[in-house]
Design an enzyme around this catalytic site. Structure first.
Site, PDB file in Angstrom:
ATOM      1  N   ALA A 187       3.171  11.954  14.375  1.00 27.16           N
ATOM      2  CA  ALA A 187       1.867  12.448  13.748  1.00 27.16           C
ATOM      3  C   ALA A 187       0.601  11.490  13.890  1.00 27.16           C
ATOM      4  CB  ALA A 187       2.378  12.594  12.469  1.00 27.16           C
ATOM      5  N   ASN A 188       1.117  10.177  13.639  1.00 23.94           N
ATOM      6  CA  ASN A 188       0.061   9.097  13.676  1.00 23.94           C
ATOM      7  C   ASN A 188      -0.509   9.396  15.258  1.00 23.94           C
ATOM      8  OD1 ASN A 188      -0.079   8.663  11.149  1.00 23.94           O
ATOM      9  ND2 ASN A 188       1.118   6.984  11.207  1.00 23.94           N
ATOM     10  N   LYS A 193       7.065  10.707  12.538  1.00 19.05           N
ATOM     11  CA  LYS A 193       6.136   9.869  11.934  1.00 19.05           C
ATOM     12  C   LYS A 193       5.218   9.192  13.005  1.00 19.05           C
ATOM     13  CE  LYS A 193       4.014   6.909   9.243  1.00 19.05           C
ATOM     14  NZ  LYS A 193       3.684   6.863   7.906  1.00 19.05           N
ATOM     15  N   GLU A 235       6.286   8.071   5.249  1.00 16.09           N
ATOM     16  CA  GLU A 235       5.269   8.398   4.342  1.00 16.09           C
ATOM     17  C   GLU A 235       4.149   8.842   5.217  1.00 16.09           C
ATOM     18  OE1 GLU A 235       5.113   7.838   0.721  1.00 16.09           O
ATOM     19  OE2 GLU A 235       3.685   9.208   1.670  1.00 16.09           O
ATOM     20  N   TYR A 291       0.582  -1.193   0.176  1.00 14.70           N
ATOM     21  CA  TYR A 291       0.059  -0.044   0.043  1.00 14.70           C
ATOM     22  C   TYR A 291       0.827   1.309   0.131  1.00 14.70           C
ATOM     23  CZ  TYR A 291      -4.248  -2.787   0.658  1.00 14.70           C
ATOM     24  OH  TYR A 291      -5.194  -3.603   0.306  1.00 14.70           O
ATOM     25  N   CYS A 350      -1.112   1.792  10.554  1.00 19.76           N
ATOM     26  CA  CYS A 350      -0.581   2.566  11.190  1.00 19.76           C
ATOM     27  C   CYS A 350      -0.742   3.041  12.734  1.00 19.76           C
ATOM     28  CB  CYS A 350      -0.560   3.785  10.143  1.00 19.76           C
ATOM     29  SG  CYS A 350       0.502   3.646   9.006  1.00 19.76           S
ATOM     30  N   PHE A 351      -2.365   3.590  12.817  1.00 17.31           N
ATOM     31  CA  PHE A 351      -2.359   4.325  14.223  1.00 17.31           C
ATOM     32  C   PHE A 351      -1.892   3.169  15.372  1.00 17.31           C
ATOM     33  CE2 PHE A 351      -5.751   7.697  12.767  1.00 17.31           C
ATOM     34  CZ  PHE A 351      -4.644   8.198  12.109  1.00 17.31           C
ATOM     35  N   PHE A 402     -11.008   3.662  15.109  1.00 14.84           N
ATOM     36  CA  PHE A 402      -9.965   3.829  14.032  1.00 14.84           C
ATOM     37  C   PHE A 402      -9.417   2.381  13.570  1.00 14.84           C
ATOM     38  CE2 PHE A 402      -7.562   5.243  17.644  1.00 14.84           C
ATOM     39  CZ  PHE A 402      -6.528   4.147  17.818  1.00 14.84           C
ATOM     40  N   GLY A 403      -8.976   2.230  12.633  1.00 15.62           N
ATOM     41  CA  GLY A 403      -8.514   0.915  12.127  1.00 15.62           C
ATOM     42  C   GLY A 403      -7.033   1.464  11.150  1.00 15.62           C
TER      43      GLY A 403
END
Ligand code: UDX
Ligand code: ADP
Length: 460
Positions: free
Chosen positions: A221-222, A218, A163, A14, A274-275, A270-271
């Protein structure tokens, strides 16, 4: 400084797929090769029918069609692609560990290390190695150590280039990033990567930092984004008992320019890949440094998210007279958000698991997710046997088939098409009372009530 002529990306998922497609689209003089061990994935990227690309993203087919065969290639020959490249992106998966130390929290760096060893073994000239996967802080250090100690004596420069694209809007996010972040130590290597992005991103949006700041940014941010979702989800429960409406509250606070309107949509939870993984990583790192208060603070964002998923499933059971045994519950959506076929950590998986624990009969329809993937997600949980998952969960490729004869509908993903269904016709075919549980606040309460549905939405 050396001009980059050939880029290789290890990992055609992805992140790697869409990112490299856009880099190739915008840098016609750079040859970009994306490699993966997974043969069927590479075959799908090379499929003449662009509907068969392994990643569904709006607008991705056009970008691939423009660049593929010109300066964008997909291959399984990893060694050749490493050998020929000036710059190598590592974009392999870094799932949460399922074994050993840090199980359930730390990132599994097995795939990253394998890549590093392979690069070290194959490289015969200097390479710039770019970390693209989300990694725990200081992974670059480990990467450098493996490359320097096992290599053929060539120089490796490591850069961190996290990313920030979100799935479902990947192509737009790549074309118009808020910022591009490049962390590194070697000025020339940084500049080489800056030039790749400068082909389409204004220079002032390209930020350069040291390696550790880039890696940590990174995760942070998440964590901040996920925290907003958990914050509004916490308020959604309060709204339900006080008579406030969470959308109205979100709008009222979001108009404060210090808070801002985005990422305040209450949901079933949320899914995404990343998170949860990134917060778990942050928590693990904090615990490693013995910062218990910091770790507990961020862990609460995940606990709140788990609570929201459980709460939604329990609301369904409780509303349906405390038993869903043998009842047909239609799921609209399985992906973790709209416009993607990705299901990693999707709330739907956990809600289905909870309901099937109570012997509900779940019938799933998702416009882009295959039955094979849905069973894979359920089997991966290990909650019950694969036979039981197939007995309790049925997957159909027509929404009306999912809904016909249902006791209840649960909206798990906010796909636009769900809004346009013929809800009057659906009502005809459903059992009474006909329940709708809207985990995405997608449908129109007034319209559904008029048709005779019993409508429940998060935060109202
Ligand atoms: C996220 C980050 O946004 C991206 O920058 C990073 O590179 C990868 O992780 P992604 O997981 O693809 O991207 O999707 P995102 O749009 O962030 O949504 C994550 C989850 O939060 C989804 O399940 C979504 O439905 C949910 N969400 C998001 C809400 O429930 N409410 C919101 O207001 C926003
Ligand atoms: P992401 O969302 O981070 O892109 P994915 O799981 O979609 O994650 O993609 C990661 C890809 O990396 C997978 O297709 C996997 O097969 C590939 N991969 C993992 N390890 C290696 C490796 N050593 N060499 C080549 N490809 C790899």
């Amino acid at each position: 400084m050396k001009q980059i002529k050939k880029i290789t990306c290890i990992g055609a998922g992805y992140v790697g797929g869409p990112t490299m497609a856009v880099i190739a689209q915008k840098n016609v003089n750079v040859e970009v090769t994306v490699v993966d061990l997974n043969h069927s994935r590479i075959a799908a990227w090379n499929d003449a029918d662009l509907n068969n690309l392994p990643v569904y993203e709006p607008g991705l087919d056009a970008v691939v069609s423009e660049a593929r065969g010109r300066n964008l290639f997909f291959s399984t020959d990893v060694d050749k692609a490493i050998d020929e490249a000036d710059m190598i992106f590592i974009s392999v998966n870094t799932p949460t560990k399922t074994y050993g130390k840090g199980k359930g929290q730390a990132a599994d760096l097995k795939f990253i290390e394998l890549c590093a060893r392979q690069i070290a073994a194959v490289a015969k000239d200097d390479k710039i190695v770019v970390e693209k996967s989300t990694l725990p802080v200081r992974t670059a250090e480990a990467l450098k150590s493996i490359l320097d100690n096992t290599g053929n004596g060539v120089n490796f420069h490591i850069l961190s280039n996290p990313e920030f694209l979100a799935e479902g809007t990947a192509v737009t996010d790549l074309h118009h990033p808020d910022r591009v972040l490049i962390g590194g130590e070697d000025e020339q290597a940084i500049e080489a990567l800056v030039q790749v992005y400068e082909a389409w991103v204004p220079r002032e949006r390209i930020l350069t930092t040291n390696l550790w700041s880039s890696e940590l940014s990174k995760l942070v941010a998440n964590a901040f984004l996920a925290q907003r979702v958990s914050s509004i989800n916490a308020i959604s429960e309060l709204c339900e008992v006080t008579g406030a409406n969470v959308d109205e509250v979100a709008r009222a606070i979001g108009l404060d320019s210090r808070i801002g309107p985005k990422f305040l949509k209450a949901s079933v939870g949320f899914g995404g890949s990343c998170f949860q993984k990134d917060i778990l990583n942050l928590v693990y790192i904090a615990r490693t440094y013995n910062l218990q208060a910091v770790a507990d603070y961020w862990e609460q964002v995940i606990l709140m998210n788990d609570h929201q998923k459980t709460r939604f499933a329990e609301k369904i059971i409780q509303t349906m007279y405390n038993t869903v045994n043998g009842k047909h519950i239609a799921f609209l959506g399985w992906a973790f958000k709209k416009d993607t076929n990705d299901t990693r950590e999707s709330a739907a998986i956990y809600v289905a698991d909870h309901l099937t624990d109570e012997e509900a009969q779940v019938v799933v329809y998702d416009p882009k997710v295959s039955a094979e993937q849905i069973y894979k997600d359920l089997d991966y949980l290990g909650t019950r046997s694969p036979e039981d998952n197939r007995r309790l969960v049925r997957v159909v490729d027509n929404p009306y088939e999912a809904l016909d004869g249902a006791h209840a509908v649960a909206v798990l993903t906010e796909w636009d098409e769900f809004k346009d269904y013929d809800w009057a016709k659906i009502k005809e075919g459903m059992k009474r009372p006909s329940f709708v549980f809207d985990g995405r606040k997608l449908l129109n309460r007034r319209e559904l009530n008029k048709l005779g549905f019993a409508y429940y939405a998060i935060g109202e």
